[in-house]
Design a protein around this motif. Structure first.
Motif, short mmCIF file in Angstrom:
data_model
loop_
_atom_site.label_atom_id
_atom_site.label_comp_id
_atom_site.label_asym_id
_atom_site.label_seq_id
_atom_site.Cartn_x
_atom_site.Cartn_y
_atom_site.Cartn_z
N THR A 285 0.76 -1.03 0.04
CA THR A 285 0.03 -0.19 -0.55
C THR A 285 0.63 1.37 0.34
OG1 THR A 285 0.53 -0.18 2.70
CG2 THR A 285 -2.05 -1.68 1.28
N GLN B 96 0.38 -12.98 -0.68
CA GLN B 96 -0.49 -11.62 0.05
C GLN B 96 -0.66 -10.23 -0.02
OE1 GLN B 96 -1.40 -12.02 4.40
NE2 GLN B 96 -2.47 -9.79 4.32
N HIS C 3 -1.17 -9.83 -3.91
CA HIS C 3 -2.61 -9.56 -4.40
C HIS C 3 -2.88 -8.35 -3.96
CE1 HIS C 3 -6.97 -10.32 -3.42
NE2 HIS C 3 -6.75 -11.58 -3.75
N GLN C 4 -2.62 -7.85 -2.72
CA GLN C 4 -3.16 -6.25 -3.12
C GLN C 4 -2.53 -5.53 -3.55
OE1 GLN C 4 -1.64 -6.84 2.15
NE2 GLN C 4 -2.58 -5.34 2.12
N SER D 13 -4.07 -5.71 -6.88
CA SER D 13 -5.68 -5.60 -6.79
C SER D 13 -5.72 -3.42 -6.24
CB SER D 13 -5.80 -5.54 -4.98
OG SER D 13 -6.12 -6.62 -5.24
N ASN D 14 -4.57 -2.92 -5.88
CA ASN D 14 -4.50 -1.61 -5.85
C ASN D 14 -4.28 -1.16 -6.58
OD1 ASN D 14 -4.88 -2.05 -3.01
ND2 ASN D 14 -3.27 -1.50 -1.78
#
Length: 330
Positions: free
Chosen positions: A96, A249, A252-253, A256-257
């Motif tokens: 993020t 994980q 994936h983030q 997706s972000n």
């Protein structure tokens, strides 16, 4: 036909078949296919100027490799080494976090298979350049060595030259060559620990299915299915962005972000080959419905899964792979 023309033609007949392997050699040294091709041209120019003094005391191949190696060492000088985000020295980042770019970093480039293997060998055992010798992780590790160490290790361990031949080519003592080789091998063993593992065969049915699943997942923009093709500790990096990511994980983030795709059909994948490994050109659909060059993904496979993805956002690489900027509709 003039004597000069005859000499020129004889020279080119001798050296032109070496172009692919010399490009691979220079690429190992400098980590850039663009720079490697320029250095091969420089090698040919230096060799042509010196051809009248060539007395067959060594083979033409050995002579050309000597010239190419010294051309690379001269060009490298004090230049910064090329690297990948994993080689910059920072730990894996949060998915993020901000996607930062460091303009001063010279990034490692992929090597299109077509540059080296323009014509397939009848027998894989006849290939002058092995796939292992241009594997991306190996090239990345080489860049952490000093240029002289790089040259010694490549000449000794990749090209299997004798220490005395390397010493003569680089104007070193045999003792200096052996000492440099020992240090280079020790450093490389830490940087490329997977070197001894056998490469996944791209002809294996399971490997072909894995790559088909990978492409299908991207083209459907199914993030869960993308992640299912990865090893649990897979690494994802995206030069020129400096951060890199590890683990399903986190990846994936990240996708997706930050991936601009929103649904099936937004992404199209075109298979290519780089560094003897599978790669894909990813085209992203814009608001006008046109798929344009977006990134070039280079994959390392291990244990039946995708272990490492380098997603290059330098779309100028598409032309080097013979790829269009825009895909035709359909």
């Amino acid at each position: 036909m003039s004597l000069a023309t005859s000499v020129d033609e004889t020279f080119m007949e001798l050296v032109e078949p070496l172009r692919g392997e010399l490009t691979a050699h220079c690429y190992r040294m400098v980590g850039s296919v663009h720079d490697a091709e320029d250095l091969v041209q420089e090698t040919y120019l230096r060799a042509w100027k010196a051809y009248h003094n060539f007395e067959n005391r060594s083979s033409v191949r050995t002579w050309m490799y000597q010239i190419a190696t010294n051309a690379c060492l001269s060009a490298l000088g004090s230049k910064h080494r090329r690297t990948l985000p994993t080689g910059v020295g920072q730990p894996s980042g949060p998915p993020t976090g901000e996607l930062a770019i460091r303009q001063e970093v010279a990034w490692l480039e992929p090597l299109p298979d077509s540059v080296v293997w323009q014509r397939a060998a009848q027998d894989p055992g006849e290939e002058i350049v092995s796939r292992e010798s241009v594997r991306l992780a190996f090239i990345a590790a080489l860049q952490h060595l000093t240029p002289p160490q790089r040259a010694v290790l490549i000449l000794r361990d990749v090209l299997a030259w004798q220490a005395s031949e390397v010493a003569a080519a680089l104007d070193l003592s045999v003792a200096a060559v052996n000492s440099s080789l020992q240090r280079a091998r020790a450093h490389l063993a830490k940087l490329d620990p997977e070197a001894e593992q056998p490469a996944e065969s791209l002809d294996d049915p399971h490997t072909r299915q894995l790559l088909e699943d990978y492409v299908a997942a991207f083209e459907a923009y199914d993030v869960d299915k993308i992640i299912a093709t990865l090893k649990s500790d897979a690494v994802w990096e995206m030069p020129p962005f400096t951060a890199w990511y590890q683990g399903r994980q986190a990846i994936h983030q990240l996708i997706s972000n930050y991936c601009p795709a929103s649904g099936p059909g937004d992404q199209r994948m075109v298979p290519v080959r780089a560094n003897g490994q599978p790669a894909f050109a990813l085209y992203m659909r814009g608001d006008d419905g046109v798929h344009r060059a977006f990134q070039l993904q280079q994959l390392e496979l291990r244990d039946g899964r995708v272990a490492h993805v380098v997603a290059y956002f330098d779309t100028t690489l598409f032309a080097r792979f013979g790829l269009p900027e825009v895909l035709p509709a359909g």
